[in-house]
Design a protein around this motif. Structure first.
Motif, PDB file in Angstrom:
ATOM      1  N   GLY A 127       0.787  -1.222   0.000  1.00  0.00           N
ATOM      2  CA  GLY A 127       0.000   0.000   0.000  1.00  0.00           C
ATOM      3  C   GLY A 127       0.823   1.278   0.000  1.00  0.00           C
ATOM      4  N   GLU A 131       0.599   4.136  -2.874  1.00  0.00           N
ATOM      5  CA  GLU A 131       0.227   5.519  -2.532  1.00  0.00           C
ATOM      6  C   GLU A 131       1.295   6.500  -3.001  1.00  0.00           C
ATOM      7  N   GLU A 132       2.553   6.194  -2.710  1.00  0.00           N
ATOM      8  CA  GLU A 132       3.650   7.098  -3.056  1.00  0.00           C
ATOM      9  C   GLU A 132       3.720   7.336  -4.558  1.00  0.00           C
ATOM     10  N   THR A 134       1.357   6.837  -6.844  1.00  0.00           N
ATOM     11  CA  THR A 134       0.143   7.466  -7.371  1.00  0.00           C
ATOM     12  C   THR A 134       0.119   8.958  -7.065  1.00  0.00           C
ATOM     13  N   HIS A 135       0.462   9.336  -5.843  1.00  0.00           N
ATOM     14  CA  HIS A 135       0.470  10.756  -5.499  1.00  0.00           C
ATOM     15  C   HIS A 135       1.617  11.501  -6.189  1.00  0.00           C
ATOM     16  N   THR A 303     -12.911   9.498   2.687  1.00  0.00           N
ATOM     17  CA  THR A 303     -11.658   9.991   3.293  1.00  0.00           C
ATOM     18  C   THR A 303     -11.866  11.174   4.215  1.00  0.00           C
ATOM     19  N   ALA A 309      -5.807   7.031   0.617  1.00  0.00           N
ATOM     20  CA  ALA A 309      -4.795   6.076   1.052  1.00  0.00           C
ATOM     21  C   ALA A 309      -5.247   4.655   0.719  1.00  0.00           C
ATOM     22  N   PHE A 310      -4.314   3.731   0.789  1.00  0.00           N
ATOM     23  CA  PHE A 310      -4.627   2.336   0.488  1.00  0.00           C
ATOM     24  C   PHE A 310      -5.733   1.814   1.401  1.00  0.00           C
ATOM     25  N   LEU A 417      -7.175   2.525  -6.489  1.00  0.00           N
ATOM     26  CA  LEU A 417      -6.473   3.642  -5.871  1.00  0.00           C
ATOM     27  C   LEU A 417      -6.132   4.709  -6.912  1.00  0.00           C
ATOM     28  N   VAL A 421      -7.582   8.602  -6.868  1.00  0.00           N
ATOM     29  CA  VAL A 421      -6.682   9.747  -6.755  1.00  0.00           C
ATOM     30  C   VAL A 421      -6.815  10.662  -7.970  1.00  0.00           C
TER      31      VAL A 421
END
Length: 456
Positions: A127, A131-132, A134-135, A303, A309-310, A417, A421
């Motif tokens: 996860g 997240e890292e 994707t953002h 959220t 987030a995952f 995810l 995002v």
């Protein structure tokens, strides 16, 4: 029709028919030319002739299956193995010792080696990386007027796969090499599948030279990754370590070729299919802004306005439905093949031993017999009350049986995810020069999708 009703019978135990022959074949090439010119339309129209149809690819007779129940029987029966024109065309990339192309005891042992990396309880560990990456994608796009969706989708797919499963530094330069090489390799393999001209593909023609260069670069990249891990002396808890420490059935370390082929299978088909699906999802968000708004609203509700987030993925039900519907209408994997290992039958039709069988998830998933308003983008059809009416094998994006993709939960988590995002950060518009027509190769995705991200 049920799986039980199409279970292969012993040849001779019933009066079996020969499947009808599709029309439109030409001398020497058979239906290969029509398949090459407009493959999606060709495969979609085969159901007009019956549940099983004979087609000609060059001199070879191939059996096309068009009914979802029969594709389920095909996938679950031991009388059919991974083989045929598609897999033969992929052997130059995937080799003969990787989990994607192996059969029998070798395939079962390989599944046991790689499956722990994709257990449901193992996915949350990936996860933070998802997240890292994707953002980071969103941060890059904030200052851009135009997004080349092909390169960006491949970049995130490759980086997530490499960082989660190979746990090494995966430089952007290598991701670019992989993206460029994959485009040439998969297109060349597709042509070799539908127009099997054999020796002509060995001539020093420009297209053949480009294909060979791209294929060589892919294999060199994999050798670099393996060599770097060995020289580092590191043994992180990842899939590459599992391969380097794996044993064969005699208790000896598996061979170098098998390690190589397994890493290729991790990096290339997975990256290609995930990247193709991300491109399709970007097109969906641009073409269906009302669905993008629904995803954004769901993200805010789940959220509470915090970054996605995952841990939020499992509660993003509408977002998941958007992903499912995108995969239904534009599946990355649009054609699959099998080979009969014994005389058998499907749906009352005789299938001889050695026969190649082909079917199209694209055609199955757009069939009006299985879906109301079958060409309409409708994510709500995957709500539990509605989806129960969809035939069991009319939508199996990750396969079924012992050939089911081991990374199905990993892939769905990443796709959900990414969609959340993206939709929560931007509205998207196509820009001049964008071409959203479907590019048909080994996988499907928009031909040259160029989008303008507009911050919400």
């Amino acid at each position: 029709m049920t799986i039980e009703s199409v279970k292969p019978e012993t040849p001779g135990s019933a009066e079996l028919r020969e499947p009808p022959l599709a029309g439109g074949g030409v001398p020497l090439l058979g239906h290969g030319l029509r398949l090459a010119r407009d493959p999606l339309a060709f495969m979609a129209r085969l159901s007009d002739h019956g549940d099983v149809v004979r087609i000609k690819l060059g001199p070879k007779t191939v059996y096309a299956v068009t009914h979802p129940d029969l594709t389920g029987a095909l996938a679950l029966s031991p009388d059919y193995i991974i083989a045929g024109p598609l897999w033969e065309s992929l052997e130059g990339l995937l080799g003969k010792e990787g989990v994607a192309t192996a059969n029998g005891p070798l395939h079962r042992r390989q599944r046991r080696t790689i499956q722990p990396a994709f257990r449901l309880d193992a996915i949350p560990a990936y996860g933070p990386i998802m997240e890292e990456e994707t953002h980071a994608l969103i941060e890059r796009w904030k200052s851009r007027e135009t997004i080349d969706c092909t390169s960006e989708s491949f970049r995130i797919a490759v980086r997530v796969a490499a960082r989660c499963l190979l746990r090494g530094q995966y430089m952007d330069e290598r991701a670019e090499r992989l993206c460029i090489a994959l485009a040439s390799v998969f297109q060349g393999m597709y042509h070799r599948m539908v127009v099997p001209l054999g020796p002509l593909y060995k001539l020093p023609l420009p297209a053949n030279r480009e294909f060979n260069r791209a294929l060589a670069d892919l294999h060199l990249l994999v050798d670099e990754i393996i060599a770097e891990r060995r020289s580092s002396g590191q043994r992180p808890d990842d899939l590459l370590t599992a391969l380097l420490e794996a044993k064969d059935d005699n208790g000896d370390p598996i061979g170098e070729q098998e390690i190589h082929d397994q890493v290729v299978a991790i990096l290339t088909p997975g990256s290609e299919t995930i990247a193709s699906t991300i491109m399709s999802l970007l097109l969906v968000l641009a073409d269906h802004p009302e669905q993008a708004d629904k995803v954004c609203a769901e993200v805010d509700a789940v959220t509470g306005g915090k970054p996605v987030a995952f841990e939020h993925v499992r509660r993003l039900t509408h977002t998941n439905n958007v992903v499912m519907e995108a995969m239904r209408l534009l599946p990355a994997v649009w054609i699959l093949t099998r080979r009969a290992v014994a005389d058998t039958e499907l749906g009352g039709y005789r299938i001889p031993a050695g026969a190649d069988i082909v079917y199209s998830p694209y055609a199955i998933q757009r069939d009006a017999r299985s879906y109301e308003r079958h060409l309409e983008f409708d994510p709500d059809r995957w709500d539990p009350q509605r989806s129960k009416d969809i035939p069991k094998y009319a939508m199996r994006p990750f396969g079924v049986g012992n050939r089911k993709c081991p990374s199905d939960h990993f892939s769905m988590a990443l796709l959900t995810l990414v969609t959340a995002v993206l939709a929560g950060s931007f509205r998207f518009e196509q820009v001049p020069g964008s071409d959203d027509a479907t590019r048909v190769g080994i996988t499907l995705h928009p031909k040259q999708l160029l989008l303008k991200p507009l911050p919400r």
